[in-house]
Scaffold this active site. Structure first.
Site, PDB file in Angstrom:
ATOM      1  N   SER A 152      -9.905   4.479  10.713  1.00 31.89           N
ATOM      2  CA  SER A 152      -8.657   4.174  11.378  1.00 31.89           C
ATOM      3  C   SER A 152      -8.833   2.909  12.192  1.00 31.89           C
ATOM      4  CB  SER A 152      -8.254   5.341  12.295  1.00 31.89           C
ATOM      5  OG  SER A 152      -7.288   4.950  13.244  1.00 31.89           O
ATOM      6  N   LYS A 203     -12.415   8.875  12.542  1.00 30.63           N
ATOM      7  CA  LYS A 203     -11.671   9.370  11.383  1.00 30.63           C
ATOM      8  C   LYS A 203     -12.434   9.150  10.075  1.00 30.63           C
ATOM      9  CE  LYS A 203      -7.965  10.706  11.342  1.00 30.63           C
ATOM     10  NZ  LYS A 203      -6.681   9.987  11.357  1.00 30.63           N
ATOM     11  N   ARG A 236      25.000  -1.221 -26.881  1.00 24.07           N
ATOM     12  CA  ARG A 236      23.957  -1.757 -26.004  1.00 24.07           C
ATOM     13  C   ARG A 236      24.472  -1.660 -24.580  1.00 24.07           C
ATOM     14  NH1 ARG A 236      22.333  -6.821 -27.974  1.00 24.07           N
ATOM     15  NH2 ARG A 236      21.213  -5.506 -29.439  1.00 24.07           N
ATOM     16  N   ASN A 272     -10.699   9.676   6.749  1.00 24.38           N
ATOM     17  CA  ASN A 272      -9.470  10.079   6.065  1.00 24.38           C
ATOM     18  C   ASN A 272      -9.671  10.250   4.558  1.00 24.38           C
ATOM     19  OD1 ASN A 272      -7.978   9.819   8.502  1.00 24.38           O
ATOM     20  ND2 ASN A 272      -7.847   7.616   8.182  1.00 24.38           N
TER      21      ASN A 272
END
Length: 453
Positions: A290, A296, A330, A298
């Protein structure tokens, strides 16, 4: 140039889509351009296959445009055409095929120029090119899914008998096994892979309004075989019918891609939940830190996979909407809206599946955390079993009392041993979560055996 003006170059390098960074070359503008050239060259090869064009002339055109229409590296060079310049030129006509045809003709001697785009319409080439891009992307997704499946099969086998708390509606339910949970992930990826392998990715060759009249006019009866030869030259399927406004090849592809991202999202979601600090049953190797919190770790791969899984279904919904609004012979706008939508869906699936291969290889189980969480409710994880076994023996009211005692941290085993009615019961076995996992081990073995014999 003003100081706040954008720097010239690629519009999207993945700065806001990290899930796809390094995984989206197969769907880049250069890849699409290469596929467009490949589609035009495939048509040249098809005209040669029906005998309308000498093969030597077709080979000369192929050499000018980078070789065989299915040569990926050659197609990426795209006859020296610049993708950015072609994109600018595409605005006037609403699609890139119109200016591409003129540029391709400039690479050839005058006698061969009439064979460029002969009888085709822009939608033929663009639809076919997108199917070429999709085929290459699907092959890459399948390779990543196969790698993830191999890792998950080994993980499920390793943890076949690792008993853990199952959770329903976010609460502890009954015992399960880590292996059975992984077998569920494996099942989802396996089904997605099967569906991707079964896709029909067809070439498109219908002429101006899907009647193929131009090909008949230019090639006579021999042109009846042109669509099949076109598909064969490109390594695509032959749909039989023109699909200018019957967009099932696109929607079926989209649905299969979303099935894959759904399965990947389920895997990633469980990893995110089970790696929470307060749960801590799973880890996925070294995660990301972080900018503000150095502690952290993660689960970044799982987070990125989830970002793709959250976006993919609405992209598929857009493609279904385009198919439903494909009016006349189309569509006006609905067809055009498909191109970036399908490309982004392919891009997300490529990225998510590549990250899943890495994530599944890195999965680790914290056995102590699994055991700790299993014991958190002091035996309540076995409330269903206690009710089934003990209600006929001691009655529902006394079972309810045992459950309440467990919820308060009471000694359920001691209470049971004090009851005369339970003298013949194996109390320790009754309260062992490993004895109440049902067919979990069998299901893991079956899943591994069926998917990875």
């Amino acid at each position: 140039m003003p100081s706040d003006a954008p720097v010239p170059g690629a519009f999207d390098r993945g700065l806001l889509a990290p899930v796809a960074v390094g995984q989206d070359a197969l769907v880049s503008d250069e890849a699409v351009l290469g596929a467009l050239v490949g589609a035009e060259l495939g048509l040249v090869r098809a005209w040669a296959a029906v005998g309308a064009l000498p093969r030597a002339d077709a080979d000369e055109m192929g050499a000018a445009w980078g070789g065989h229409p299915d040569a990926r590296a050659a197609r990426s060079r795209a006859a020296g055409i610049d993708a950015a310049e072609l994109a600018e030129a595409a605005v006037a006509g609403g699609n890139p095929v119109i200016p591409l045809v003129g540029l391709l003709k400039q690479t050839l001697p005058e006698r061969l120029r009439p064979w460029v785009h002969r009888g085709a319409t822009s939608q033929d080439i663009l639809d076919t090119a997108l199917m070429l891009v999709a085929r290459d992307a699907v092959d890459a997704v399948l390779a990543s899914l196969a790698e993830a499946e191999q890792h998950l099969a080994a993980f499920a086998a390793e943890h076949r008998d690792t008993v853990a708390a199952a959770r329903t509606l976010a609460q502890h339910a009954v015992p399960t096994t880590v292996g059975l949970r992984a077998a569920g992930w494996l099942s989802g990826l396996g089904r997605a892979s099967t569906r991707l392998r079964q896709l029909t990715l067809p070439a498109q060759l219908g002429g101006a309004a899907g009647t193929r009249a131009s090909f008949r006019e230019l090639g006579g009866d021999a042109a009846a075989a042109l669509p099949a030869h076109y598909a064969e030259a490109l390594g695509l399927d032959d749909a039989g019918m023109v699909w200018h406004t019957s967009r099932w090849p696109v929607t079926e592809l989209a649905d299969a891609l979303v099935q894959a991202t759904d399965a990947l999202g389920k895997l990633a979601g469980d990893v995110v939940t089970l790696s929470r600090t307060e749960i801590g049953e799973l880890s996925a190797g070294e995660g990301g830190g972080s900018s503000a919190m150095p502690q952290k770790n993660n689960p970044v791969a799982a987070v990125l996979i989830r970002s793709a899984a959250l976006r993919a279904p609405q992209l598929a919904a857009t493609l279904h909407l385009c198919a439903a609004l494909a009016e006349d012979e189309r569509p006006a706008g609905a067809w055009h809206a498909e191109w970036p939508t399908l490309r982004e869906l392919l891009r997300l699936t490529l990225g998510a599946s590549a990250h899943a291969a890495v994530l599944s290889a890195a999965l680790r189980v914290d056995l102590a955390a699994v055991a700790r969480n299993l014991a958190l409710t002091h035996g309540l994880i076995l409330a269903e079993r206690l009710s089934i076994v003990l209600t006929p023996v001691i009655g529902a009211d006394r079972v309810a009392g045992l459950v309440a005692a467990a919820g308060a941290g009471g000694d359920v085993a001691g209470l049971l041993r004090d009851m005369p009615e339970t003298a013949g019961l194996d109390i320790d076995g009754l309260l062992d979560p490993a004895g109440y996992t049902g067919d979990a081990a069998v299901a893991v073995e079956r899943m591994i055996g069926e998917e990875h014999p």
